[in-house]
Design a protein around this motif. Sequence first.
Motif, PDB file in Angstrom:
ATOM      1  N   THR A 111      47.632  54.688 106.219  1.00 25.46           N
ATOM      2  CA  THR A 111      47.836  55.032 104.801  1.00 25.46           C
ATOM      3  C   THR A 111      48.751  54.001 104.134  1.00 25.46           C
ATOM      4  N   LEU A 112      49.854  53.706 104.812  1.00 22.99           N
ATOM      5  CA  LEU A 112      50.840  52.782 104.234  1.00 22.99           C
ATOM      6  C   LEU A 112      50.260  51.367 104.093  1.00 22.99           C
ATOM      7  N   THR A 113      49.462  50.941 105.061  1.00 22.26           N
ATOM      8  CA  THR A 113      48.887  49.586 104.969  1.00 22.26           C
ATOM      9  C   THR A 113      47.830  49.508 103.863  1.00 22.26           C
ATOM     10  N   ILE A 114      47.100  50.609 103.660  1.00 23.25           N
ATOM     11  CA  ILE A 114      46.111  50.622 102.562  1.00 23.25           C
ATOM     12  C   ILE A 114      46.853  50.499 101.216  1.00 23.25           C
ATOM     13  N   GLU A 115      48.031  51.155 101.125  1.00 20.43           N
ATOM     14  CA  GLU A 115      48.821  51.101  99.892  1.00 20.43           C
ATOM     15  C   GLU A 115      49.560  49.771  99.735  1.00 20.43           C
ATOM     16  N   ALA A 124      46.422  42.406 107.004  1.00 21.10           N
ATOM     17  CA  ALA A 124      46.959  41.980 108.307  1.00 21.10           C
ATOM     18  C   ALA A 124      47.579  43.173 109.039  1.00 21.10           C
ATOM     19  N   LEU A 125      48.414  43.932 108.323  1.00 14.99           N
ATOM     20  CA  LEU A 125      49.056  45.094 108.965  1.00 14.99           C
ATOM     21  C   LEU A 125      48.049  46.201 109.252  1.00 14.99           C
ATOM     22  N   PHE A 126      47.056  46.320 108.373  1.00 14.70           N
ATOM     23  CA  PHE A 126      45.987  47.299 108.597  1.00 14.70           C
ATOM     24  C   PHE A 126      45.278  46.979 109.929  1.00 14.70           C
ATOM     25  N   SER A 127      44.967  45.680 110.133  1.00 13.09           N
ATOM     26  CA  SER A 127      44.282  45.260 111.368  1.00 13.09           C
ATOM     27  C   SER A 127      45.159  45.518 112.590  1.00 13.09           C
ATOM     28  N   LEU A 128      46.459  45.229 112.431  1.00  9.49           N
ATOM     29  CA  LEU A 128      47.390  45.450 113.544  1.00  9.49           C
ATOM     30  C   LEU A 128      47.461  46.939 113.899  1.00  9.49           C
ATOM     31  N   THR A 129      47.518  47.783 112.874  1.00 10.88           N
ATOM     32  CA  THR A 129      47.583  49.236 113.099  1.00 10.88           C
ATOM     33  C   THR A 129      46.323  49.731 113.807  1.00 10.88           C
ATOM     34  N   ILE A 130      45.181  49.302 113.297  1.00 13.14           N
ATOM     35  CA  ILE A 130      43.913  49.722 113.916  1.00 13.14           C
ATOM     36  C   ILE A 130      43.848  49.202 115.361  1.00 13.14           C
ATOM     37  N   GLY A 131      44.284  47.961 115.567  1.00 16.85           N
ATOM     38  CA  GLY A 131      44.246  47.360 116.906  1.00 16.85           C
ATOM     39  C   GLY A 131      45.114  48.122 117.888  1.00 16.85           C
ATOM     40  N   LEU A 132      46.350  48.401 117.501  1.00 17.99           N
ATOM     41  CA  LEU A 132      47.243  49.152 118.399  1.00 17.99           C
ATOM     42  C   LEU A 132      46.722  50.566 118.641  1.00 17.99           C
ATOM     43  N   GLY A 133      46.237  51.197 117.562  1.00 13.39           N
ATOM     44  CA  GLY A 133      45.668  52.547 117.691  1.00 13.39           C
ATOM     45  C   GLY A 133      44.491  52.553 118.656  1.00 13.39           C
ATOM     46  N   ILE A 169      34.728  47.085 119.231  1.00 10.84           N
ATOM     47  CA  ILE A 169      33.424  46.809 118.598  1.00 10.84           C
ATOM     48  C   ILE A 169      33.015  47.992 117.704  1.00 10.84           C
ATOM     49  N   ILE A 170      33.180  49.205 118.235  1.00 16.68           N
ATOM     50  CA  ILE A 170      32.822  50.412 117.457  1.00 16.68           C
ATOM     51  C   ILE A 170      33.636  50.461 116.160  1.00 16.68           C
ATOM     52  N   ASN A 171      34.936  50.243 116.311  1.00 15.13           N
ATOM     53  CA  ASN A 171      35.803  50.407 115.150  1.00 15.13           C
ATOM     54  C   ASN A 171      35.620  49.303 114.125  1.00 15.13           C
ATOM     55  N   PHE A 172      35.295  48.119 114.600  1.00 12.93           N
ATOM     56  CA  PHE A 172      34.996  47.034 113.656  1.00 12.93           C
ATOM     57  C   PHE A 172      33.789  47.449 112.808  1.00 12.93           C
ATOM     58  N   LEU A 173      32.791  47.994 113.481  1.00  7.99           N
ATOM     59  CA  LEU A 173      31.566  48.421 112.779  1.00  7.99           C
ATOM     60  C   LEU A 173      31.868  49.565 111.816  1.00  7.99           C
ATOM     61  N   ILE A 174      32.659  50.545 112.280  1.00  6.16           N
ATOM     62  CA  ILE A 174      33.000  51.691 111.421  1.00  6.16           C
ATOM     63  C   ILE A 174      33.733  51.216 110.170  1.00  6.16           C
ATOM     64  N   ILE A 175      34.743  50.380 110.366  1.00  6.07           N
ATOM     65  CA  ILE A 175      35.570  49.954 109.228  1.00  6.07           C
ATOM     66  C   ILE A 175      34.753  49.070 108.276  1.00  6.07           C
ATOM     67  N   PHE A 176      33.940  48.194 108.851  1.00  4.98           N
ATOM     68  CA  PHE A 176      33.095  47.314 108.034  1.00  4.98           C
ATOM     69  C   PHE A 176      32.165  48.154 107.142  1.00  4.98           C
ATOM     70  N   LEU A 208      49.373  60.144 118.650  1.00  2.00           N
ATOM     71  CA  LEU A 208      48.841  58.819 118.317  1.00  2.00           C
ATOM     72  C   LEU A 208      48.079  58.866 116.991  1.00  2.00           C
ATOM     73  N   LEU A 209      47.267  59.911 116.821  1.00  2.00           N
ATOM     74  CA  LEU A 209      46.470  60.010 115.593  1.00  2.00           C
ATOM     75  C   LEU A 209      47.372  60.167 114.371  1.00  2.00           C
ATOM     76  N   LEU A 210      48.405  61.009 114.493  1.00  2.00           N
ATOM     77  CA  LEU A 210      49.301  61.228 113.343  1.00  2.00           C
ATOM     78  C   LEU A 210      50.016  59.935 112.954  1.00  2.00           C
ATOM     79  N   ALA A 211      50.512  59.215 113.971  1.00  2.00           N
ATOM     80  CA  ALA A 211      51.206  57.950 113.677  1.00  2.00           C
ATOM     81  C   ALA A 211      50.233  56.913 113.117  1.00  2.00           C
ATOM     82  N   SER A 212      49.025  56.886 113.652  1.00  2.00           N
ATOM     83  CA  SER A 212      48.042  55.904 113.186  1.00  2.00           C
ATOM     84  C   SER A 212      47.594  56.208 111.758  1.00  2.00           C
TER      85      SER A 212
END
Lengths: 220, 225
Positions: free
Chosen positions: A181-185, A127-136, A106-113, A172-176
């Motif tokens: 970055t890659l999903t934004i690109e 789609a991949l951005f959401s997956l990355t954020i979700g796993l992170g 919930i927090i991260n949805f709000l932050i990203i929105f 975790l932070l470095l991989a995320s």
Amino acid sequence: MFKQALAICKKDFNSEIRTRYAVNALLMFIIVVISVIKFSLGEDKLSAEMNAGLLWIIIFFATSNGLSRVFVSEEERGTSLVLKLSSRAGSVFLGKLIFNTLLTFIINFLIIFLYIIITGLDIKNLALFSLTIGLGNLGLSAVMTIIAALISKASSKGTLYPVLSFPLLLPLLLASISATTLTIEGTPMGAIAGELQMIASYTIVVVTASFLLFELVWHD
Amino acid sequence: MPENIPANNTSGSSIVLKAVNLTRKFDRKTIFENVNFELASGSATAITGRNGSGKSTLIKIIANLLIQSSGELNLFDGGEKVKKENVFKYIGFVSPYLNLYDEFTGYENLKIISDIRGSGHGNIDNVLKRVGLYNRRNDLLKIYSSGMKQRLKIAFAILHEPKMMLLDEPTSNLDLEGISVVDDIANEYKRDRILIIATNDAHERSLCGNEINLNENISKKKENV
């Protein structure tokens, strides 16, 4: 065990709705940070690396503020004994983990929105951005939950929480950040599979170790 | 002990609690050492001793809320050793340092606890009537008096009808009616279950047939040395 865990999670949600221990602090933090970013950026556009880094900095500190409450409030109010006398340690940890994971989402949805609205961030592969954020998020909430249990019995909880969680969360932070970055690109799945596998493996290891460790933390 | 015993476990065999050379230290300070006892269903025992002698510490160890520094403490049900992770199902616990949730009502607190224990809500009204809180069941705990909170702790302890009742200064903050509720519960539990009261209060001690005196335990040890 799962039914008991859900009952604990439900109790925490109802408690949060009535007390707003975490929500008020989190909302204030998110609004202040996003506003500062907006004022400092003006009309400038950031690179994908900068956007990913900033997003995860906000996510890290926002969760640092909110997720420790699940155990700290129980210890501070003397209610942890109620849980110890009513269920097994594993159920308590699972219940708290589910609550923290939902709260993190919930927090991260709000932050990203808010971040997308304010900075106009253009995500090429949503789609991949959401997956990355979700796993992170899963990894983040797993680490934050066990550290919350560890620090809840310490005297300087506020300082200990980010200090202990940062080194543990660094891989975790470095991989995320890299995957974000890659999903934004707009990079396809093949290019970030390694990062996603790393995040998933990290989460599994942390959750397993936490279940083994929690019994010791909880009972003494 | 059977792995999946029901949350409500009044029926069935009698239990035995056995302690051998129980010792607890905080850092280097010994609180008590070499405490030995064996208690069976149908007994009532007072844990006594001067302030700081470890009455509350011992009762917490029995409740599996603290771990002893050395020695063994085991609970047996029908001759079978109960696993540590299942001990909570056997225990009703009341103490001054146990707090329920202020943001919920008395009824909601017991409902939440029943849900966490996986038992039904059928017993909640009866228990609230027994401790005299039924008419105030929908008030938030934060507006309860200290005596009412103590009564709700007693309701929490008896809700799942445990086989072992551990009471740490149970009549503190209670009025005469509340004390009589504790007396009734103590008299009921000592008939066919284990009742342990940590106290120095003469009335609470009078409810028990046996006594574990932690002062004597320490002095005996000193004589041996």
